[in-house]
Scaffold this motif. Sequence first.
Motif, PDB file in Angstrom:
ATOM      1  N   ARG A   1       0.826  -1.215   0.000  1.00 59.14           N
ATOM      2  CA  ARG A   1       0.000   0.000   0.000  1.00 59.14           C
ATOM      3  C   ARG A   1       0.857   1.261   0.000  1.00 59.14           C
ATOM      4  N   PHE A   2       1.827   1.309   0.880  1.00 56.76           N
ATOM      5  CA  PHE A   2       2.566   2.555   1.039  1.00 56.76           C
ATOM      6  C   PHE A   2       3.545   2.819  -0.099  1.00 56.76           C
ATOM      7  N   ASN A   3       3.966   1.791  -0.814  1.00 55.42           N
ATOM      8  CA  ASN A   3       4.736   2.040  -2.032  1.00 55.42           C
ATOM      9  C   ASN A   3       3.899   2.843  -3.028  1.00 55.42           C
ATOM     10  N   HIS A   4       2.614   2.474  -3.142  1.00 51.77           N
ATOM     11  CA  HIS A   4       1.727   3.207  -4.048  1.00 51.77           C
ATOM     12  C   HIS A   4       1.361   4.572  -3.475  1.00 51.77           C
ATOM     13  N   LEU A   5       1.097   4.642  -2.176  1.00 53.61           N
ATOM     14  CA  LEU A   5       0.697   5.916  -1.576  1.00 53.61           C
ATOM     15  C   LEU A   5       1.803   6.969  -1.705  1.00 53.61           C
ATOM     16  N   ARG A   6       3.050   6.542  -1.586  1.00 53.43           N
ATOM     17  CA  ARG A   6       4.157   7.492  -1.744  1.00 53.43           C
ATOM     18  C   ARG A   6       4.222   8.000  -3.187  1.00 53.43           C
ATOM     19  N   ARG A   7       4.077   7.079  -4.152  1.00 57.49           N
ATOM     20  CA  ARG A   7       4.085   7.485  -5.563  1.00 57.49           C
ATOM     21  C   ARG A   7       2.953   8.466  -5.849  1.00 57.49           C
ATOM     22  N   ILE A   8       1.754   8.139  -5.347  1.00 57.64           N
ATOM     23  CA  ILE A   8       0.580   8.979  -5.590  1.00 57.64           C
ATOM     24  C   ILE A   8       0.764  10.352  -4.950  1.00 57.64           C
ATOM     25  N   ARG A   9       1.321  10.370  -3.751  1.00 55.90           N
ATOM     26  CA  ARG A   9       1.546  11.649  -3.065  1.00 55.90           C
ATOM     27  C   ARG A   9       2.507  12.540  -3.850  1.00 55.90           C
ATOM     28  N   GLU A  10       3.610  11.996  -4.309  1.00 57.02           N
ATOM     29  CA  GLU A  10       4.600  12.792  -5.038  1.00 57.02           C
ATOM     30  C   GLU A  10       4.001  13.372  -6.326  1.00 57.02           C
ATOM     31  N   LYS A  11       3.203  12.581  -7.013  1.00 56.80           N
ATOM     32  CA  LYS A  11       2.545  13.082  -8.226  1.00 56.80           C
ATOM     33  C   LYS A  11       1.547  14.185  -7.888  1.00 56.80           C
ATOM     34  N   ALA A  12       0.774  13.981  -6.810  1.00 57.57           N
ATOM     35  CA  ALA A  12      -0.239  14.961  -6.426  1.00 57.57           C
ATOM     36  C   ALA A  12       0.392  16.293  -6.018  1.00 57.57           C
ATOM     37  N   LEU A  13       1.542  16.264  -5.366  1.00 55.42           N
ATOM     38  CA  LEU A  13       2.206  17.506  -4.962  1.00 55.42           C
ATOM     39  C   LEU A  13       2.576  18.349  -6.181  1.00 55.42           C
ATOM     40  N   ILE A  14       2.874  17.694  -7.284  1.00 51.51           N
ATOM     41  CA  ILE A  14       3.166  18.410  -8.539  1.00 51.51           C
ATOM     42  C   ILE A  14       1.867  18.886  -9.184  1.00 51.51           C
ATOM     43  N   ASP A  15       0.897  17.987  -9.289  1.00 46.52           N
ATOM     44  CA  ASP A  15      -0.366  18.313  -9.970  1.00 46.52           C
ATOM     45  C   ASP A  15      -1.137  19.421  -9.257  1.00 46.52           C
ATOM     46  N   GLU A  16      -1.068  19.440  -7.922  1.00 46.55           N
ATOM     47  CA  GLU A  16      -1.878  20.381  -7.147  1.00 46.55           C
ATOM     48  C   GLU A  16      -1.141  21.664  -6.784  1.00 46.55           C
ATOM     49  N   ASN A  17       0.018  21.884  -7.352  1.00 39.41           N
ATOM     50  CA  ASN A  17       0.760  23.114  -7.084  1.00 39.41           C
ATOM     51  C   ASN A  17      -0.095  24.318  -7.494  1.00 39.41           C
ATOM     52  N   PRO A  18      -0.374  25.265  -6.564  1.00 38.53           N
ATOM     53  CA  PRO A  18      -1.231  26.413  -6.907  1.00 38.53           C
ATOM     54  C   PRO A  18      -0.722  27.222  -8.093  1.00 38.53           C
ATOM     55  N   ALA A  19       0.595  27.223  -8.334  1.00 38.05           N
ATOM     56  CA  ALA A  19       1.134  27.985  -9.456  1.00 38.05           C
ATOM     57  C   ALA A  19       0.566  27.502 -10.784  1.00 38.05           C
ATOM     58  N   ARG A  20       0.171  26.231 -10.854  1.00 39.90           N
ATOM     59  CA  ARG A  20      -0.387  25.698 -12.096  1.00 39.90           C
ATOM     60  C   ARG A  20      -1.757  26.292 -12.387  1.00 39.90           C
ATOM     61  N   LEU A  21      -2.449  26.734 -11.335  1.00 43.07           N
ATOM     62  CA  LEU A  21      -3.740  27.389 -11.518  1.00 43.07           C
ATOM     63  C   LEU A  21      -3.565  28.684 -12.321  1.00 43.07           C
ATOM     64  N   VAL A  22      -2.532  29.443 -11.994  1.00 39.36           N
ATOM     65  CA  VAL A  22      -2.251  30.686 -12.719  1.00 39.36           C
ATOM     66  C   VAL A  22      -1.874  30.379 -14.160  1.00 39.36           C
ATOM     67  N   GLU A  23      -1.065  29.361 -14.357  1.00 40.91           N
ATOM     68  CA  GLU A  23      -0.674  28.969 -15.717  1.00 40.91           C
ATOM     69  C   GLU A  23      -1.897  28.636 -16.566  1.00 40.91           C
ATOM     70  N   ASP A  24      -2.885  27.997 -15.964  1.00 43.93           N
ATOM     71  CA  ASP A  24      -4.103  27.640 -16.698  1.00 43.93           C
ATOM     72  C   ASP A  24      -4.964  28.865 -16.999  1.00 43.93           C
ATOM     73  N   TYR A  25      -4.990  29.811 -16.063  1.00 43.23           N
ATOM     74  CA  TYR A  25      -5.895  30.948 -16.198  1.00 43.23           C
ATOM     75  C   TYR A  25      -5.379  32.039 -17.130  1.00 43.23           C
ATOM     76  N   ILE A  26      -4.076  32.291 -17.158  1.00 42.63           N
ATOM     77  CA  ILE A  26      -3.545  33.434 -17.900  1.00 42.63           C
ATOM     78  C   ILE A  26      -4.007  33.461 -19.356  1.00 42.63           C
ATOM     79  N   PRO A  27      -3.878  32.354 -20.128  1.00 41.85           N
ATOM     80  CA  PRO A  27      -4.334  32.437 -21.521  1.00 41.85           C
ATOM     81  C   PRO A  27      -5.835  32.675 -21.653  1.00 41.85           C
ATOM     82  N   ILE A  28      -6.620  32.167 -20.706  1.00 46.72           N
ATOM     83  CA  ILE A  28      -8.071  32.374 -20.748  1.00 46.72           C
ATOM     84  C   ILE A  28      -8.402  33.836 -20.504  1.00 46.72           C
TER      85      ILE A  28
END
Length: 559
Positions: free
Chosen positions: A519-546
């Motif tokens: 379980r925790f081998n997967h949970l660590r992988r999922i956590r590391e990916k989520a920390l990248i995906d959920e970075n608030p800076a990506r919200l700005v990147e998505d909004y600027i062109p719109i």
Amino acid sequence: MNFEDIIKHHQHNQHSTKLALAATEIKYLPKEIDPLGIVNTGSGGGLSRIMATLGEATYAAGFDTKFIIPEYYDLFRKNSPNMTDKEFAEAFNELAMHPSVHFVDDGLFTNATKVYGDYSYNLNKIDTRRAIHFSKGIVRASRQINRTYPKATKIFQLNEWSTALAVAPIKEYDIFGKTKVEMKYHNFHSEISPLFKVTKQGFNTQKYYEKLFYENSFPSGNHGKDMYELYVNFLLSGMFPADLISTVSVQYLNEGIARAISDNWNLINDYPVLKQIKDQMDAGVLQPDSVMSGKMAWMIADKFIHGRAKAVSNRLESTSNSEIDPNLPEEFRYGTENMLEGKNKAKLHLQQISGLEVGLEHGLGGWANRFNFDDVQKGLKQYFPVLYKFLKNNPSMQQIFTCDIHPNSQKDFDDFRRALPGQVGHLTFSNANESLMMAAVDRIDLPSVYEPGGYPNKTGTIYGGLPMVRNTGGLAETIDYTMNPNTFTGFKFNNLDEGGIMYGLNSFKHFFEQGPDFRFNHLRRIREKALIDENPARLVEDYIPIWEEMIGEKIILRD
């Protein structure tokens, strides 16, 4: 901030693009603006988190961000227990002078004890009045911003039905032609009120009433007559005149458009841009929203056809991280490397304080949503009996509910808990209890009928509680259940019935029984990916062109 600083700010930022965010709640303001954390209603709802994340991210990126929010003075005071009344008053007055903050000061907000009222009185009536008064305050703030920065381009993002009546007057009073308005819907909920009641409470609707959306008829051009015959749909009155409408996931946007297509298949012939959505419907990967009104679906489809409907996925606040969560006691915090030890410690503690049998061998599910069987969104009515059967058949499985129980549902919950001793725990809702639950559980349940975005599903991937979700809206976007060992991030089911829900619960049971190392081998992988995906800076990147497409120019950041 003194008057000299305010004058300098205005002088140096006359030409920067102004981004004004308006919502009835926000979890916090950027630390640079509110270092003492004065703005704190104690609410952990999705809207308050979305606003906090967007405000924090845009301000950090250099936007000249303005915040238009209710002045919940008594609530702010209640949630600042370490300050004296004099200290709080001085700090609040200084914050109210900040050029980035526009408080709407009305007795409905100033003396409020809760953001959304209480079960003891008619919630809709009090919230309708608040929406009208808050929308008036937004219009006043917009005129002040226009007068202060006449040459600057302004973007107003208004959120939910409770701000929607401000859209038409903001555009009406834009004498400089420099303002664009985005109406963001996080839900399909709206309120309907006679036009004369809106007018009576201070809106000069005669100037722009033909730009509002009415539930029962069209304006005749005779305001005096129409005022007593027309019924205003709040949310659609914001969407109708807006330069852009947006929501919090592509899937939820498409589900609304699919609803419009299913109501009128000829749309495909008239507007080829809809063919891609029709193809998804034919492939069975997109279902029309069955709860949204046909009128709202048509509004979304029309805006989409004309290139004025977009979707930007939510991101988590920077503090939604089990390693730094300020609502989580330090002894229960953990990062990726010490995730196993941290979660085990939090789990044992939660079991002890919530009436659960203590032991790491128990698979622990969590519920962090409203608990009301009359609620049409969260799927509790369908989920509850299936969960009972699952727990009854699997004594090693447990469930914790971190929520306030609606009075209408209290007896059912008490009976449920008595029938499953040691398997069902309960904590009242607070930000601290929610963080503890997220740190402790192995699974987060979201069996929603519809879900525009969702937050527990995202938080769970960072805190190590795998989401079990229905395949709808933002839940469908964020969870990968292909069972590919390199990509899966949770458990997903399609049908909100016993077969679908039990499939999700049994999938989790199978995963849990593989043991902690697996379980925790997967949970660590999922956590590391989520920390990248959920970075608030990506919200700005998505909004600027719109936003740049909407205003037709490049955004100018503050000096």
